[in-house]
Design an enzyme around this catalytic site. Structure first.
Site, PDB file in Angstrom:
ATOM      1  CB  CYS A 274      -0.981  -0.018   1.173  1.00 36.18           C
ATOM      2  SG  CYS A 274      -0.232   0.076   2.817  1.00 36.18           S
ATOM      3  CG  HIS A 322      -4.541   0.084   3.865  1.00 36.08           C
ATOM      4  ND1 HIS A 322      -3.772  -0.795   3.141  1.00 36.08           N
ATOM      5  CD2 HIS A 322      -5.494   0.539   3.000  1.00 36.08           C
ATOM      6  CE1 HIS A 322      -4.236  -0.882   1.906  1.00 36.08           C
ATOM      7  NE2 HIS A 322      -5.270  -0.085   1.792  1.00 36.08           N
ATOM      8  CG  HIS A 334      -6.634   0.464  -1.764  1.00 32.66           C
ATOM      9  ND1 HIS A 334      -6.879  -0.157  -0.561  1.00 32.66           N
ATOM     10  CD2 HIS A 334      -7.585  -0.017  -2.620  1.00 32.66           C
ATOM     11  CE1 HIS A 334      -7.921  -0.972  -0.670  1.00 32.66           C
ATOM     12  NE2 HIS A 334      -8.359  -0.907  -1.911  1.00 32.66           N
TER      13      HIS A 334
END
Length: 360
Positions: A274, A322, A334
């Site tokens: 990520c 994240h 993402h």
């Protein structure tokens, strides 16, 4: 200039179809027959209900979340180790230069000592006092003062160079110690990542094909529910920021990676995690940012959700484990988690911690 925009209806339809982070756990194994007994006839496995599959989804989601946290720790340790290695290389160069300088200074000091020895060891002052020529005396006195100053400067430089070398050596030792500690941290994080992912994959491997499909639909439904609640809050009516020139470039880079697999610790070009995706997207836009989502949250300027614009980074979960890049119209791009590809999802499909802007 504006960032990549999507018509609101199309965006909502698109993000509703997107996959949210999911995570691993412990496998459900069929008991082995007891030795010495006849195996019981095989029967078809009892189909799991949506309730039990939801429990599986939550367990997998938690495991992948833990793997994400460990991935951030791995990336942070790797980044620190790289910097320390570079610093150690620079220190080694300084030490080499210092040693060469010390060698020259010692050679000069030795030459001066030998010259004095050849002169019979008589001090220059005494030789000048015995001279009958006043001009020679004054000229010699001037040279003597210059020589004394040069000798004193050389000895001071010699001492300073020796001190520098001692400091360099001490600094290098400290950095080697930190480097080793970060290597150990990286190894421990790597072990944890593999363990968590393996546990998740083991759970998923026990599912029948139809159950896997139902599990994916449950993931999508959970993401859709969170996104719907976020959109229903009216947050999107206040979000109309236009992307900066760099933000547009970052968005273009990130969206060009759609379809590439998530791989922990990866920074492209074939795969990403990520924060690897977001950091590389902004690097492509000419702005270096921290490597991990946690450091992105700590170091980058924060903005209110209502003021976010395409290119901004949305940090998720209370532990900042994240990150996704905002595209506009309530969507992000993402890299979700292992087993998934870079994709577009709803910005509100996960718990939002906050928003940061790399190009304030």
């Amino acid at each position: 200039m504006t960032g990549k925009r999507y018509p609101t209806v199309a965006a909502v339809a698109l993000v509703c179809a997107a996959t949210v982070l999911a995570a691993p756990g412990t496998a459900f194994a069929n008991p082995s027959p007891t030795p010495g007994t006849s195996p019981t006839p095989r029967t078809s496995p009892i189909p799991r209900t949506d309730t039990s599959l939801e429990q599986v989804r939550e367990e997998i989601d938690e495991l992948y979340h833990d793997a994400g946290v460990a991935t951030d720790a791995y990336n942070a340790a790797e980044e620190k180790a790289e910097k320390q290695s570079e610093q150690i290389v620079e220190l080694a160069k300084d030490i080499a230069k210092g040693q060469a300088k010390l060698k020259k200074l010692k050679a000069r000091a030795g030459a001066a000592a030998r010259a004095q020895y050849r002169g019979g060891g008589m001090p220059s002052e005494a030789k000048l006092m015995l001279s009958d020529d006043p001009g020679q005396f004054l000229d010699g006195a001037r040279r003597m003062r210059q020589g004394e100053k040069a000798t004193k400067g050389m000895l001071t430089e010699l001492e300073r160079t020796q001190d520098d070398l001692r400091i360099y050596a001490k600094d290098a030792t400290a950095r080697w110690t930190k480097l080793e500690a970060n290597r150990k941290s990286k190894a421990a994080a790597k072990k944890k990542i593999k363990r968590k992912i393996a546990a998740a994959e083991k759970i998923e491997s026990t599912l029948e094909k139809k159950e896997q499909e139902r599990l994916r639909k449950l993931e999508e439904a959970a993401a859709r529910k969170k996104q719907s609640a976020w959109v229903s809050s009216g947050v999107l009516k206040d979000i109309d920021g236009k992307s900066s020139a760099r933000g547009k470039k970052a968005v273009e880079f990130a969206t060009a990676q759609i379809g590439k697999p998530y791989v922990w610790g990866a920074e492209g070009p074939g795969s990403y995690d990520c924060s690897g995706l977001t950091s590389q997207a902004w690097a492509a836009a000419g702005r270096g940012i921290p490597r991990t989502s946690q450091e992105q949250w700590k170091q980058l300027p924060r903005v209110d959700v209502k003021n976010m614009r395409p290119g901004d980074l949305i940090i998720y979960h209370s532990d900042a484990s994240h990150v996704g890049m905002y595209l506009g119209d309530g969507a992000i791009v993402h890299a979700p988690r292992p087993g998934r590809n870079v994709t577009i999802a709803g910005a509100g499909s996960m718990q939002i911690l906050g928003v940061v802007r790399p190009d304030t």
